[in-house]
Scaffold this active site. Structure first.
Site, PDB file in Angstrom:
ATOM      1  N   PHE A 123       0.586  -1.183   0.606  1.00 48.90           N
ATOM      2  CA  PHE A 123       0.075  -0.234   0.226  1.00 48.90           C
ATOM      3  C   PHE A 123       1.185   1.372  -0.506  1.00 48.90           C
ATOM      4  O   PHE A 123       2.162   1.068   0.297  1.00 48.90           O
ATOM      5  CB  PHE A 123      -0.541  -0.172   1.292  1.00 48.90           C
ATOM      6  CG  PHE A 123      -2.465  -0.054   0.495  1.00 48.90           C
ATOM      7  CD1 PHE A 123      -2.759  -1.005  -0.099  1.00 48.90           C
ATOM      8  CD2 PHE A 123      -3.511   0.785   1.146  1.00 48.90           C
ATOM      9  CE1 PHE A 123      -3.982  -0.927   0.391  1.00 48.90           C
ATOM     10  CE2 PHE A 123      -4.700   1.085   0.775  1.00 48.90           C
ATOM     11  CZ  PHE A 123      -5.126  -0.205   0.020  1.00 48.90           C
ATOM     12  N   ASP A 225     -22.363  14.852  11.603  1.00 45.44           N
ATOM     13  CA  ASP A 225     -23.429  15.078  12.698  1.00 45.44           C
ATOM     14  C   ASP A 225     -22.184  15.336  14.256  1.00 45.44           C
ATOM     15  O   ASP A 225     -22.679  15.927  15.045  1.00 45.44           O
ATOM     16  CB  ASP A 225     -24.059  13.965  12.894  1.00 45.44           C
ATOM     17  CG  ASP A 225     -24.209  14.351  11.578  1.00 45.44           C
ATOM     18  OD1 ASP A 225     -24.600  14.842  10.445  1.00 45.44           O
ATOM     19  OD2 ASP A 225     -25.496  12.932  11.095  1.00 45.44           O
ATOM     20  N   GLN A 244      -8.280  14.974   3.329  1.00 45.70           N
ATOM     21  CA  GLN A 244      -7.209  13.645   2.410  1.00 45.70           C
ATOM     22  C   GLN A 244      -8.117  13.271   0.679  1.00 45.70           C
ATOM     23  O   GLN A 244      -9.111  12.910   0.888  1.00 45.70           O
ATOM     24  CB  GLN A 244      -6.777  12.837   2.511  1.00 45.70           C
ATOM     25  CG  GLN A 244      -6.236  11.560   1.859  1.00 45.70           C
ATOM     26  CD  GLN A 244      -5.504  10.548   2.665  1.00 45.70           C
ATOM     27  OE1 GLN A 244      -6.516   9.030   2.279  1.00 45.70           O
ATOM     28  NE2 GLN A 244      -4.465   9.796   3.271  1.00 45.70           N
ATOM     29  N   HIS A 246      -7.984  11.681  -2.493  1.00 45.46           N
ATOM     30  CA  HIS A 246      -7.928   9.816  -2.902  1.00 45.46           C
ATOM     31  C   HIS A 246      -7.299  10.139  -4.350  1.00 45.46           C
ATOM     32  O   HIS A 246      -8.053  10.745  -5.180  1.00 45.46           O
ATOM     33  CB  HIS A 246      -8.477   9.037  -2.546  1.00 45.46           C
ATOM     34  CG  HIS A 246      -8.548   7.494  -2.653  1.00 45.46           C
ATOM     35  ND1 HIS A 246      -8.020   7.302  -3.921  1.00 45.46           N
ATOM     36  CD2 HIS A 246      -7.947   6.797  -1.496  1.00 45.46           C
ATOM     37  CE1 HIS A 246      -7.254   5.833  -3.456  1.00 45.46           C
ATOM     38  NE2 HIS A 246      -7.455   5.645  -2.321  1.00 45.46           N
ATOM     39  N   LEU A 256     -15.124   5.321  -5.424  1.00 45.11           N
ATOM     40  CA  LEU A 256     -13.962   5.189  -5.014  1.00 45.11           C
ATOM     41  C   LEU A 256     -13.202   3.899  -5.438  1.00 45.11           C
ATOM     42  O   LEU A 256     -14.067   2.671  -6.013  1.00 45.11           O
ATOM     43  CB  LEU A 256     -13.779   4.781  -3.833  1.00 45.11           C
ATOM     44  CG  LEU A 256     -12.471   4.336  -3.057  1.00 45.11           C
ATOM     45  CD1 LEU A 256     -10.945   5.221  -2.612  1.00 45.11           C
ATOM     46  CD2 LEU A 256     -12.457   3.953  -1.230  1.00 45.11           C
ATOM     47  N   GLU A 259      -7.000   2.030  -3.458  1.00 43.49           N
ATOM     48  CA  GLU A 259      -5.068   2.069  -3.551  1.00 43.49           C
ATOM     49  C   GLU A 259      -4.769   0.442  -3.252  1.00 43.49           C
ATOM     50  O   GLU A 259      -3.922   0.434  -4.180  1.00 43.49           O
ATOM     51  CB  GLU A 259      -4.694   3.027  -2.207  1.00 43.49           C
ATOM     52  CG  GLU A 259      -3.125   2.683  -2.163  1.00 43.49           C
ATOM     53  CD  GLU A 259      -2.504   3.922  -1.273  1.00 43.49           C
ATOM     54  OE1 GLU A 259      -1.926   3.875  -0.888  1.00 43.49           O
ATOM     55  OE2 GLU A 259      -3.673   5.005  -0.924  1.00 43.49           O
ATOM     56  N   ARG A 290      -0.282   9.541   0.056  1.00 41.36           N
ATOM     57  CA  ARG A 290      -1.879  10.023  -1.314  1.00 41.36           C
ATOM     58  C   ARG A 290      -1.412  11.098  -1.318  1.00 41.36           C
ATOM     59  O   ARG A 290      -2.626  11.625  -2.840  1.00 41.36           O
ATOM     60  CB  ARG A 290      -2.668   9.278  -0.233  1.00 41.36           C
ATOM     61  CG  ARG A 290      -3.631   8.329  -0.560  1.00 41.36           C
ATOM     62  CD  ARG A 290      -4.891   7.539   0.243  1.00 41.36           C
ATOM     63  NE  ARG A 290      -5.312   5.774   0.022  1.00 41.36           N
ATOM     64  CZ  ARG A 290      -5.891   5.835   0.698  1.00 41.36           C
ATOM     65  NH1 ARG A 290      -6.701   6.254   1.470  1.00 41.36           N
ATOM     66  NH2 ARG A 290      -6.223   4.002   0.724  1.00 41.36           N
ATOM     67  N   HIS A 357     -11.796  12.478  -0.121  1.00 38.42           N
ATOM     68  CA  HIS A 357     -11.858  10.887   0.796  1.00 38.42           C
ATOM     69  C   HIS A 357     -11.775  11.111   2.603  1.00 38.42           C
ATOM     70  O   HIS A 357     -12.307  10.113   2.932  1.00 38.42           O
ATOM     71  CB  HIS A 357     -10.658  10.231   0.208  1.00 38.42           C
ATOM     72  CG  HIS A 357     -10.566   8.945   1.015  1.00 38.42           C
ATOM     73  ND1 HIS A 357     -11.879   8.167   0.594  1.00 38.42           N
ATOM     74  CD2 HIS A 357      -9.784   8.176   1.697  1.00 38.42           C
ATOM     75  CE1 HIS A 357     -11.689   6.820   0.759  1.00 38.42           C
ATOM     76  NE2 HIS A 357     -10.405   7.084   1.627  1.00 38.42           N
ATOM     77  N   GLU A 391     -12.680   8.229  12.652  1.00 37.39           N
ATOM     78  CA  GLU A 391     -13.117   9.074  12.266  1.00 37.39           C
ATOM     79  C   GLU A 391     -13.463  10.411  12.149  1.00 37.39           C
ATOM     80  O   GLU A 391     -12.942  11.800  11.642  1.00 37.39           O
ATOM     81  CB  GLU A 391     -13.373   9.286  10.541  1.00 37.39           C
ATOM     82  CG  GLU A 391     -12.700  10.593   9.446  1.00 37.39           C
ATOM     83  CD  GLU A 391     -13.509   9.889   7.702  1.00 37.39           C
ATOM     84  OE1 GLU A 391     -13.196  10.837   7.119  1.00 37.39           O
ATOM     85  OE2 GLU A 391     -13.764   8.707   7.446  1.00 37.39           O
ATOM     86  N   ARG A 402      -2.877  10.627   5.722  1.00 34.94           N
ATOM     87  CA  ARG A 402      -3.360   9.272   6.962  1.00 34.94           C
ATOM     88  C   ARG A 402      -2.947   8.501   5.174  1.00 34.94           C
ATOM     89  O   ARG A 402      -2.753   8.765   3.849  1.00 34.94           O
ATOM     90  CB  ARG A 402      -4.760   9.608   6.626  1.00 34.94           C
ATOM     91  CG  ARG A 402      -5.191   7.455   7.030  1.00 34.94           C
ATOM     92  CD  ARG A 402      -6.533   7.639   7.440  1.00 34.94           C
ATOM     93  NE  ARG A 402      -7.166   7.627   6.195  1.00 34.94           N
ATOM     94  CZ  ARG A 402      -7.290   6.786   5.334  1.00 34.94           C
ATOM     95  NH1 ARG A 402      -7.339   5.499   5.329  1.00 34.94           N
ATOM     96  NH2 ARG A 402      -8.658   6.850   4.225  1.00 34.94           N
ATOM     97  N   LEU A 408      -9.005   2.030   9.019  1.00 34.23           N
ATOM     98  CA  LEU A 408      -9.640   0.787   9.424  1.00 34.23           C
ATOM     99  C   LEU A 408      -8.959   0.553  10.633  1.00 34.23           C
ATOM    100  O   LEU A 408      -9.258  -0.071  11.838  1.00 34.23           O
ATOM    101  CB  LEU A 408     -10.153  -0.915   9.103  1.00 34.23           C
ATOM    102  CG  LEU A 408     -10.417  -0.572   7.319  1.00 34.23           C
ATOM    103  CD1 LEU A 408     -10.681  -1.546   6.368  1.00 34.23           C
ATOM    104  CD2 LEU A 408     -12.400  -0.505   7.912  1.00 34.23           C
TER     105      LEU A 408
END
Length: 601
Positions: A123, A225, A244, A246, A256, A259, A290, A357, A391, A402, A408
């Protein structure tokens, strides 16, 4: 009109707002420990935005090559452009293998190597031995890793008897005279009723706010929110200038493309068929970070080397991977190509452009998930009873940019950490702190203002103006003049948000009311972003400003980065529309600090 006499009250040990990866990681541990847990979600839990994460979850398992957590730690600090807090980053990277194996034991269906170990793919920005070569660190379930994670966590939560409140929208925190958070108010969409959820702790896991941009990979529910709730409650928002983009959103659709495509070997090509990333990043090529790849793509397009009749996009070429590999490792991408670009990626490239993203900023929080605010003596004070993870939070493991598949990981590591802290605080043994007499007043006032306004604007017209303004003034490349103009435009839009009105006054599934409440949250995030961005006079990570390029007389200076003056976190206060700052934590927990250096690829 909404009245206090019709507001119902319920009690729980913990209220979790948001049913994505972070919320359900926390709720699983809390419910398993015997706490009475309520999880609120605007959508069915398995439709939360975590389901859209594709490529993998980062962990130094060493299943495909030699790797260890210290390499992951270095890559994350470098990827953050040294704005990430090194204590939080060390904690996340050390915990990564543990949480991946925990997910595996819960039943998450990772892809497998021939020897039965978890399959890992390369990655962007993930390397061995401080950038020596790309490393395979992303633990993947085809290109549906978030989908697999979300279903796994939901099944385990059902088993643990977590209480889910589906299609409920949290409105505001309830704070007592001492400032402790003792619950939330919420709107039940099906009935239009307002409820008070009285709790010993509230954990925010509401995800990002990418829908403040016109072109975004985010779901329509991602309207910030949790950030709006925090801003209205007097809690500052941290590092909101960093968003960011993407590199590979489908041109014209924004959907999306993971990556993981480039991790499996896909190549970005310009109109000449050139693999142009070799010019910009000879070491990392298409697997640079990114923010860097997005800027390179944008530069190729601006210099006339884009593809298509208008030279408006870049081609992502996967044809050389072979149909078998694509169907096995990238089945969702194959479907996306057919459905959103009318392209068969096994035979032709797919058009892509950088697309909003992920937000690196959010509600300031600690490693244990506790929300922290500036104290009177300059220290950080804990907001008792309030936690934030995922997030919507900013524990600052991502800093100014990031790394892919750290999102994740962030969800699960800090979801688990917050839950363990809540359990350790013995909240299940304590009694509930009393609710204030005016517990629901702020929410009722906002709702009744929407009901009574007769001459205000339609909420989606205002929302579109927010999105277009952010897209124009806070995108991949920025200028000081454009950002300053954006600050003024967003301030004027805020005045319009305060005068929104409803054409539909019904109660049952009134989506217009929900959208108006979402716009009230979006404007907080948009103003935090614009004001914070305009005030940061440097380039760092995803905040790339043309006015602050590398000085001509100092070739070793990072691209516009000013560590002497701007190695610090931004804090935006809604009530005064003002900024404060706090230092970056440069000291890790157990190892030596990584000093700032030129970020090359």
């Amino acid at each position: 009109m909404f009245t206090a006499s019709k507001v119902s009250r319920r009690k729980f040990d913990v209220v979790v707002v948001g049913a994505g990866g972070a919320g359900m990681s926390a709720s699983l541990l809390l419910a398993s420990a015997g706490l009475n847990v309520a999880v609120l979600s605007k959508v069915f839990p398995t439709r939360s935005h975590t389901v859209a994460a594709q490529g993998g979850i980062a962990a130094s398992l060493s299943n495909m090559n030699e790797d260890n957590w210290s390499y992951h730690f270095y890559d994350t600090v470098k990827g953050s452009d040294w704005l990430g807090d090194q204590d939080s980053i060390e904690f996340m990277c050390r915990e990564a293998p543990k949480v991946v194996y925990e997910l595996e034991h819960y039943g998450m269906p990772f892809d497998r190597n021939p020897d039965g170990t978890i399959y890992q793919r390369p990655f962007g920005g993930h390397t061995s031995n401080r950038g020596e070569k790309p490393v395979q660190r992303a633990c993947a379930a085809a290109d549906r890793t978030g989908h697999a994670m979300l279903h796994t966590l939901y099944q385990q939560n059902v088993r643990s008897r977590t209480n889910f409140f589906v299609e409920w929208m949290a409105l505001d925190f309830i704070r007592n005279a001492e400032g402790d958070v003792v619950g939330v108010t919420a709107l039940e969409m099906e009935t239009g009723d307002i409820h008070i959820l009285h709790s010993k702790a509230v954990l925010m896991a509401t995800g990002g706010a990418g829908r403040i941009y016109a072109a975004s990979t985010n779901a329509y529910i991602n309207t910030g929110d949790g950030l709006g709730m925090a801003a209205r409650a007097g809690i500052p928002l941290q590092d909101m200038e960093f968003w960011q983009f993407h590199p590979t959103g489908v041109y014209g659709a924004g959907v999306l493309l993971t990556e993981g495509c480039r991790g499996e070997g896909a190549i970005l090509r310009n109109c000449n068929g050139e693999r142009f990333m070799e010019r910009y990043a000879p070491g990392y090529k298409d697997l640079a970070t990114r923010d860097f790849v997005s800027r390179c793509m944008d530069q190729e397009i601006k210099e006339g080397r884009g593809c298509g009749p208008n030279k408006a996009y870049i081609n992502l070429d996967m044809t050389h991977l072979g149909e078998d590999t694509i169907r096995k490792r990238l089945p969702s991408v194959l479907e996306i190509g057919h459905n959103f670009a009318n392209v068969d990626i096994t035979r032709e490239p797919i058009p892509v452009v950088p697309t909003n993203h992920y937000q690196m900023g959010g509600i300031p929080s600690s490693i244990t998930g506790q929300v922290v605010v500036p104290g009177k003596d300059g220290t950080q004070e804990v907001v008792r009873g309030l936690y934030a993870v995922g997030e919507c939070s900013c524990v600052s493991v991502h800093g100014a940019n990031r790394l892919g598949c750290n999102s994740l990981l962030d969800l699960v590591v800090f979801g688990f950490a917050a839950a363990k802290h809540i359990i350790g605080e013995h909240h299940c043994e304590e009694s509930h702190k009393p609710l204030p007499a005016n517990a629901a007043d702020n929410s009722l006032e906002r709702l009744n203002k929407l009901e009574s306004n007769k001459s205000g604007e339609y909420c989606q017209r205002v929302a579109d103006d927010i999105r277009n303004t952010m897209q124009s003034h806070a995108s991949v490349f920025r200028s000081q003049e454009s950002m300053d103009e954006g600050v003024q435009k967003i301030a004027k839009i805020r005045d319009r948000v305060s005068a929104l009105s409803l054409t539909d006054k019904s109660r049952v599934f009134n989506t217009e009311r929900v959208e108006a409440l979402e716009v009230q949250n979006m404007i907080e995030v948009a103003q935090a972003t614009m004001v914070s961005a305009a005030a940061r006079h440097e380039c760092r990570g995803a905040h790339s400003v043309r006015d602050y390029d590398r000085p001509a007389d100092d070739p070793q200076c990072p691209l516009g980065r000013d560590d002497a003056n701007w190695l610090k976190h931004t804090l935006w206060h809604s009530a005064t529309n003002s900024l404060g700052y706090k230092p970056v934590q440069m000291k890790p927990l157990t190892v030596e600090s990584i000093a700032p250096q030129v970020r090359t690829f």
